[in-house]
Design a protein around this motif. Structure first.
Motif, short mmCIF file in Angstrom:
data_model
loop_
_atom_site.label_atom_id
_atom_site.label_comp_id
_atom_site.label_asym_id
_atom_site.label_seq_id
_atom_site.Cartn_x
_atom_site.Cartn_y
_atom_site.Cartn_z
N PRO A 96 0.84 -1.21 0.00
CA PRO A 96 0.00 0.00 0.00
C PRO A 96 0.87 1.25 0.00
O PRO A 96 1.98 1.26 0.53
CB PRO A 96 -0.79 -0.14 1.31
N TYR A 97 0.37 2.31 -0.59
CA TYR A 97 1.14 3.56 -0.66
C TYR A 97 1.37 4.15 0.74
O TYR A 97 2.39 4.81 0.97
CB TYR A 97 0.40 4.57 -1.53
N ASP A 98 0.41 3.94 1.65
CA ASP A 98 0.52 4.52 2.99
C ASP A 98 0.95 3.48 4.02
O ASP A 98 0.62 3.58 5.20
CB ASP A 98 -0.82 5.14 3.40
N MET A 99 1.71 2.48 3.60
CA MET A 99 2.08 1.38 4.51
C MET A 99 3.04 1.86 5.58
O MET A 99 4.04 2.54 5.30
CB MET A 99 2.73 0.23 3.73
N THR A 100 2.75 1.51 6.83
CA THR A 100 3.63 1.83 7.95
C THR A 100 4.02 0.58 8.73
O THR A 100 5.08 0.54 9.35
CB THR A 100 2.95 2.83 8.91
N ASP A 101 3.15 -0.43 8.71
CA ASP A 101 3.41 -1.67 9.45
C ASP A 101 3.23 -2.85 8.51
O ASP A 101 2.11 -3.18 8.12
CB ASP A 101 2.43 -1.76 10.64
N MET A 102 4.36 -3.51 8.15
CA MET A 102 4.28 -4.59 7.18
C MET A 102 3.52 -5.79 7.72
O MET A 102 2.74 -6.42 7.01
CB MET A 102 5.70 -5.03 6.76
N GLU A 103 3.72 -6.12 9.00
CA GLU A 103 3.00 -7.25 9.59
C GLU A 103 1.50 -6.99 9.60
O GLU A 103 0.69 -7.88 9.34
CB GLU A 103 3.51 -7.51 11.02
N GLY A 104 1.15 -5.75 9.90
CA GLY A 104 -0.27 -5.40 9.89
C GLY A 104 -0.87 -5.51 8.50
O GLY A 104 -2.03 -5.92 8.34
N VAL A 105 -0.06 -5.19 7.48
CA VAL A 105 -0.54 -5.28 6.10
C VAL A 105 -0.86 -6.73 5.74
O VAL A 105 -1.88 -7.03 5.12
CB VAL A 105 0.50 -4.69 5.13
N TRP A 106 0.02 -7.65 6.15
CA TRP A 106 -0.22 -9.08 5.86
C TRP A 106 -1.47 -9.59 6.58
O TRP A 106 -2.23 -10.38 6.02
CB TRP A 106 0.99 -9.91 6.29
N LYS A 107 -1.66 -9.13 7.81
CA LYS A 107 -2.83 -9.60 8.56
C LYS A 107 -4.14 -9.09 7.95
O LYS A 107 -5.15 -9.78 7.99
CB LYS A 107 -2.71 -9.13 10.02
N GLU A 108 -4.09 -7.88 7.42
CA GLU A 108 -5.31 -7.27 6.88
C GLU A 108 -5.50 -7.55 5.39
O GLU A 108 -6.51 -7.14 4.79
CB GLU A 108 -5.27 -5.75 7.11
N ALA A 109 -4.52 -8.24 4.77
CA ALA A 109 -4.60 -8.48 3.31
C ALA A 109 -5.77 -9.39 2.96
O ALA A 109 -6.07 -10.37 3.67
CB ALA A 109 -3.30 -9.10 2.83
N LYS A 110 -6.43 -9.11 1.87
CA LYS A 110 -7.54 -9.94 1.40
C LYS A 110 -6.99 -11.05 0.51
O LYS A 110 -5.95 -10.87 -0.16
CB LYS A 110 -8.52 -9.08 0.62
N PRO A 111 -7.62 -12.20 0.48
CA PRO A 111 -7.12 -13.32 -0.33
C PRO A 111 -6.91 -12.96 -1.79
O PRO A 111 -5.96 -13.43 -2.42
CB PRO A 111 -8.22 -14.39 -0.17
N GLU A 112 -7.77 -12.11 -2.33
CA GLU A 112 -7.64 -11.77 -3.75
C GLU A 112 -6.46 -10.82 -4.02
O GLU A 112 -6.13 -10.54 -5.18
CB GLU A 112 -8.93 -11.13 -4.28
N GLU A 113 -5.83 -10.32 -2.96
CA GLU A 113 -4.67 -9.44 -3.12
C GLU A 113 -3.34 -10.21 -3.10
O GLU A 113 -2.30 -9.65 -3.45
CB GLU A 113 -4.64 -8.37 -2.01
N LEU A 114 -3.40 -11.47 -2.66
CA LEU A 114 -2.18 -12.26 -2.48
C LEU A 114 -1.80 -13.00 -3.76
O LEU A 114 -2.66 -13.52 -4.47
CB LEU A 114 -2.37 -13.26 -1.34
N MET A 115 -0.52 -13.04 -4.02
CA MET A 115 0.04 -13.79 -5.15
C MET A 115 1.06 -14.78 -4.61
O MET A 115 1.71 -14.52 -3.59
CB MET A 115 0.72 -12.83 -6.13
N ASP A 116 1.20 -15.93 -5.27
CA ASP A 116 2.17 -16.90 -4.79
C ASP A 116 2.75 -17.71 -5.93
O ASP A 116 2.14 -17.87 -6.98
CB ASP A 116 1.56 -17.82 -3.73
#
Length: 230
Positions: A96-116
């Protein structure tokens, strides 16, 4: 909803190869490239977390840049008949452009946003005719080369310290021998000096005794002569 296609470029794409022998740590390098104009968060996961050490195992790849991930396989008893079932997964998402906490970003990420992306693990033993040339012909990872260099430096330092200890022991032995010789000389000189002093003292004592005896004799003779004169 289907997940978006992986935006990161993986090298290698499908398989991590680990070349034995496996009596020591074996390292494989996974290169992750971000060709987009967005920063990308990533995580590296494995089905056998106790068998591998991954550095870094998560982070952010800036737009248009790359990162090397070292995957270190811990020593184990290799069985050529046993097929590896270990797998790795590189998970990513646009930061995210306003990311401050990477762990928080992973916890709040939606399944459709993840790539693997998934990779298999393959174990290989060097061929017999390669064993004599593997140190010169086979490429090694930077970490493995660094480890070998550090080990070589430590061995050289140990040899130097052993030689220094041996030299100090020889110097100490020589000092002890010289000190013992010096003490024997001092003792010998002291004994000679004491003997001379004792002899001189005995001579002086004998001379004093004779003088005293002569004085007594002269006194007695004087007394006798005095009585005769009277």
């Amino acid at each position: 909803m289907a997940r978006p296609e992986q935006v990161l470029v993986l090298e290698p794409q499908h398989e991590l190869k680990f070349r034995g022998p496996f009596t020591d740590v074996v390292t494989a390098t996974l290169k992750l490239t971000n060709p987009t104009d967005r920063n990308v968060c990533f995580k590296v996961k494995t089905t056998a977390p106790r068998r591998y050490c991954v550095r870094p195992n998560s982070g952010i790849i800036d737009a248009g840049s790359s990162i090397n991930v070292s995957v270190m396989l811990q020593p184990f008893d290799y069985d050529p008949n046993e097929k590896s079932k270990h797998k790795f997964m590189v998970q990513s998402m646009l930061a995210p452009y306003d990311m401050t906490d990477m762990e928080g970003v992973w916890k709040e990420a939606k399944p459709e946003e993840l790539m693997d992306s998934k990779l298999r693990c393959a174990f290989e033993m060097p061929l017999e005719n390669d064993k004599t040339t593997e140190h010169t012909a086979l490429p090694k990872s930077a970490s493995a080369s660094l480890d070998d260099g550090e080990v070589k430096k430590i061995m050289e330092e140990c040899k130097r310290l052993q030689m220094e200890v041996q030299r100090l022991r020889e110097e100490n032995k020589q000092i002890r021998e010289d000190d013992g010789l010096r003490k024997r000389k001092v003792t010998s000189v002291s004994a000679s000096h004491s003997s001379s002093m004792a002899t001189s003292g005995m001579r002086d004592e004998g001379l004093s005794t004779r003088i005293l005896a002569l004085c007594v004799l002269f006194f007695v003779i004087g007394v006798i002569i005095g009585k005769l004169a009277l």
